[in-house]
Design an enzyme around this catalytic site. Sequence first.
Site: not given
Length: 340
Positions: A49, A78-80
Amino acid sequence: MNPIDPPRWFGPPIGTARFKAEPQDFIVEEVLGFVPSGEGEHCLLWVEKTDHNSNDVAAHFARALGIRKRLVSHCGLKDKAAITRQWFSLHLPGQPSPIANDVQRDGIRILQVTRNTRKLHRGSHDGNRFTIRLRDCDFCSDVAAQRWQSITAAGVPNYFGSQRFGDDGRNVEQAMQWINGEIEVRDRLVQGILISAVRSFLFNAILAERVLDGTWNAPLSGEVFGFAANRSLVLPDNLHGDEDERVRQGKLELTAALWGEGELASGDRVRTIEVEVASRYPELVAGLAKFKLKHERRVTRLRPTNASSEWESATQLVLRFELPKGTYATSVLRELVTWT
């Protein structure tokens, strides 16, 4: 001393750099730690992603398949602002696995589809593999190599990263407003984030105290020892006498309190430090007491493994390393540079 920006162990950063200028500057890959069985009522998706957070991706899968969001789970957030690869599990008993193209969209790419006998829970994975690209570095390669070697050899304080506390650290303030009835928070996910921010703040404060006095990696009387890879503990009344040497070898770690209720597992000097630091924040301690959380422990040292560094150009440095689950790459990075 600010627990959201706590003291560094290796002194001032060696210089400045740009970080996260582009999504490919921060790549995170989940290390699952086991091979899916290939059969079972849970469909596992290995997902890449970009510019999406984990909860939004889970909601997308639920909508795309017409199932409840609670039937979609994942190991961690998880980080964007990154490229991240992580596993999602979909509870689909008696139903076929989805076709990858049917559940993909911009920024969400399916890399593998398989099955497993069990669903994924928070923390089911072993850790994460990071690739960090630093741009416009204003420091020389020799200085960077020396500091990076020190970091990977000795480890860094295992602080909760600043992202745990929200923009400008407002999560702790918002948590106390909610606890005191000044604002309403109905979303359980948000409630959990706010409670975790308070516990993380207190942990950082305790660890920072031991960093300042130089004992965060040097055993004191009353230590509770632990292991970086799991939550197993060695309590003060069950020591074998070789704990100090095992800490020096990196086979065992010290721990500090994740604040809650009940009796602290630590004793003697360690307990004195933890109680004294917590007493500086009576409102936070009283707020946590309303949720009946029990004391837990977290290791105080974070050791990057399988670490390497590579200069892609005179001003562009790439760092690669792995960390256990629940830890922060930014806690490693802040011991090296200040980033914008």
